[in-house]
Design an enzyme around this catalytic site. Structure first.
Site, PDB file in Angstrom:
ATOM      1  N   PRO A 292      47.983 -36.611 -10.483  1.00 59.38           N
ATOM      2  CA  PRO A 292      48.668 -37.069 -11.712  1.00 59.38           C
ATOM      3  C   PRO A 292      48.329 -38.493 -12.151  1.00 59.38           C
ATOM      4  O   PRO A 292      48.704 -38.874 -13.262  1.00 59.38           O
ATOM      5  CB  PRO A 292      50.158 -36.967 -11.336  1.00 59.38           C
ATOM      6  CG  PRO A 292      50.185 -37.023  -9.849  1.00 59.38           C
ATOM      7  CD  PRO A 292      48.912 -36.408  -9.371  1.00 59.38           C
ATOM      8  N   LYS A 296      46.298 -36.706 -16.736  1.00 58.20           N
ATOM      9  CA  LYS A 296      45.297 -35.936 -17.470  1.00 58.20           C
ATOM     10  C   LYS A 296      45.540 -34.426 -17.490  1.00 58.20           C
ATOM     11  O   LYS A 296      44.862 -33.705 -18.229  1.00 58.20           O
ATOM     12  CB  LYS A 296      43.902 -36.198 -16.867  1.00 58.20           C
ATOM     13  CG  LYS A 296      43.415 -37.622 -17.076  1.00 58.20           C
ATOM     14  CD  LYS A 296      43.274 -37.918 -18.546  1.00 58.20           C
ATOM     15  CE  LYS A 296      42.904 -39.350 -18.832  1.00 58.20           C
ATOM     16  NZ  LYS A 296      43.214 -39.726 -20.221  1.00 58.20           N
ATOM     17  N   TYR A 383      41.221 -43.645 -20.053  1.00 60.10           N
ATOM     18  CA  TYR A 383      42.682 -43.498 -20.092  1.00 60.10           C
ATOM     19  C   TYR A 383      43.139 -42.920 -21.430  1.00 60.10           C
ATOM     20  O   TYR A 383      44.016 -42.056 -21.479  1.00 60.10           O
ATOM     21  CB  TYR A 383      43.374 -44.845 -19.814  1.00 60.10           C
ATOM     22  CG  TYR A 383      44.830 -44.670 -19.481  1.00 60.10           C
ATOM     23  CD1 TYR A 383      45.253 -44.425 -18.183  1.00 60.10           C
ATOM     24  CD2 TYR A 383      45.804 -44.707 -20.487  1.00 60.10           C
ATOM     25  CE1 TYR A 383      46.596 -44.212 -17.884  1.00 60.10           C
ATOM     26  CE2 TYR A 383      47.145 -44.502 -20.204  1.00 60.10           C
ATOM     27  CZ  TYR A 383      47.531 -44.261 -18.897  1.00 60.10           C
ATOM     28  OH  TYR A 383      48.863 -44.038 -18.607  1.00 60.10           O
TER      29      TYR A 383
HETATM   30  C1  PHB Z   1      55.006 -39.429 -16.164  1.00 54.14           C
HETATM   31  O1  PHB Z   1      55.558 -38.496 -15.548  1.00 54.14           O
HETATM   32  O2  PHB Z   1      55.587 -40.023 -17.082  1.00 54.14           O
HETATM   33  C2  PHB Z   1      53.640 -39.850 -15.797  1.00 54.14           C
HETATM   34  C3  PHB Z   1      52.980 -39.239 -14.749  1.00 54.14           C
HETATM   35  C4  PHB Z   1      51.710 -39.650 -14.413  1.00 54.14           C
HETATM   36  C5  PHB Z   1      51.108 -40.670 -15.136  1.00 54.14           C
HETATM   37  C6  PHB Z   1      51.752 -41.250 -16.194  1.00 54.14           C
HETATM   38  C7  PHB Z   1      53.014 -40.843 -16.530  1.00 54.14           C
HETATM   39  O3  PHB Z   1      49.870 -41.091 -14.786  1.00 54.14           O
END
Ligand code: PHB
Ligand code: APR
Length: 389
Positions: A292, A296, A383
């Site tokens: 995570p 992505k 990103y």
């Molecule tokens: C989120 O759950 O808000 C979240 C998860 C992983 C990320 C960014 C945001 O890289």
């Protein structure tokens, strides 16, 4: 019954594909093994690339996102106790949109009920057959009765544990996988976010992430052991650990409150090749998983959907060139995004076996990143999301 495209799975991949096909006049059915409430109960990431936002707009489901989503111009990385800002907008001309996957799914479900296209929830024992023949079919049990759907194509949007990839003969598919030696413990709470932008934290106690769903709902994560159980972590223990990993000034600003969801997710990189088997296509998590870090997963699912939608539209307009390129086009973007997610995961986490040299390399890479416009631009362009080519 007969339809043009049978879609297995009502996650974001299946629902978005269904919505785009319906708007292009292509008949489809969505067959999901769980209930709609169960699907909406899964908490996932919430950062959308511009290409995902554009696709949701094309699908006619962007209204609430435009009202309630939070556009972000930058993101922060924290290491050595200091916060460093990556100016996404300044470096790339693009921003990201913070809007939870649950809300995307809800908007897609609402649009589908308006469109009137058939959706089957609580379908048991889903079987896909004949995808190597001109007439594939899907059957499922509901209330003890087996139903059968004949389709021109099957879209396997049924996630990592789904039936579609599992039905492909092992000799026809190659699987690539990396499992990381830790998990993410996530907490959702109705408290204002500690900062208006996301903060990814590298700390000797482990990675942490300060994210958000709205101005009054926060999502926080800490790297945890794979042996941990979410229930063993009290809210107090979670907040204490998160504060430990933040710089003191940021920790002092953190507003805590009761968790409304708490869960542990393992981290995995996974790709299946190819993504097409005759008249069966794998889409989203059915074909690939990213860790995570960088958020992505949903964005890659959306780009698969965009490629398959183009392919199916061209097919019904008389050309198979695009659909024949689905697997290759999707995989080219998937591998680059796998690379970025793996890189950002490697950069930001504590690896139990990396040793002192590995730790020094990680710190040198972080120092280099924020000393070089080229390195910051490379991170920012990944990103905000690579272009759909
Ligand atoms: C989120 O759950 O808000 C979240 C998860 C992983 C990320 C960014 C945001 O890289
Ligand atoms: N028959 C029917 N449906 C099934 C079956 C089956 N045998 N197996 C799984 N499903 C359903 C699941 O219940 C789920 O609702 O398929 C759906 C797959 O949804 P997701 O797992 O959300 O996958 P996808 O739609 O590709 O979304 C990708 O979700 O998992 C995150 O990180 C990922 O954000 C990314 C996005």
């Amino acid at each position: 019954m007969k339809t043009q495209v049978a879609i297995i799975g009502a996650g974001p991949s299946g629902l978005l594909l269904g919505q785009l096909l319906s708007r292009s006049g292509i008949a489809n059915i969505v067959i999901e093994q769980r209930s709609a409430d169960y699907v909406l109960g899964r908490i996932r990431a919430g950062v959308l690339e511009q290409t995902t936002v554009d696709l949701l707009q094309q699908a006619g489901v962007a209204g609430r996102m435009q009202q309630e989503g939070l556009p972000h111009d930058g993101v922060e990385l924290c290491f050595g106790g200091q916060r460093h800002r990556l100016d996404l907008l300044g470096l790339t001309g693009k921003r990201v949109m913070v809007y939870g996957q649950t809300e995307v799914t809800r908007d897609l479900m609402d649009a589908r009920s308006v469109s009137g296209e058939p959706t089957v929830y609580d379908a048991d024992e889903v079987v896909v057959e004949g995808f190597d023949s001109p007439q594939p079919s899907v059957s499922y049990l509901q209330d003890g009765v087996r139903h059968r759907v004949e389709a021109d194509f099957i879209a396997g949007c049924d996630g990592f544990h789904g039936v579609c990839r599992a039905t492909v003969p092992p000799s026809a598919i190659t699987l690539y996988e990396k499992i990381y030696p830790f998990g993410w413990l996530g907490v959702l709470a109705d408290v204002p976010p500690v900062s208006h932008e996301l903060i990814y934290v590298h700390h000797e106690r482990g990675f942490a992430l300060c994210s958000q769903r709205s101005k009054v709902r926060s999502r926080y994560y800490v790297q945890c052991s794979l042996d941990d159980q979410a229930e063993q972590w009290s809210d107090d223990a979670f907040w204490a650990e998160l504060k430990n990993r933040l710089p003191p000034q940021t920790a002092a600003q953190l507003i805590t409150g009761p968790s409304i969801e708490k869960s542990i997710a393992p981290l995995r990189s996974f790709v299946a090749e190819p993504l097409r088997f005759g008249r069966l296509f794998l889409v989203g998590d059915a074909g690939h998983i990213v860790p995570p870090t960088g958020a992505k997963g949903l964005n890659l699912a959306a780009s698969d959907v965009a490629y398959l939608w183009q392919g199916l539209r061209s097919h019904y307009a008389g050309s198979d060139t695009e659909i024949n390129h689905y697997s290759g086009r999707a995989l080219a973007r998937i591998w680059k995004t796998e690379r970025f997610s793996w890189w950002m995961t490697s950069l930001m986490h504590n690896f139990p076996d990396s040793g002192h040299f590995g730790q020094k390399m990680q710190r040198a890479e972080l120092d280099y990143l924020f000393s070089s416009a080229a390195a910051m631009t490379a991170m920012a362009e990944n990103y905000v999301g690579l272009p759909l080519v």
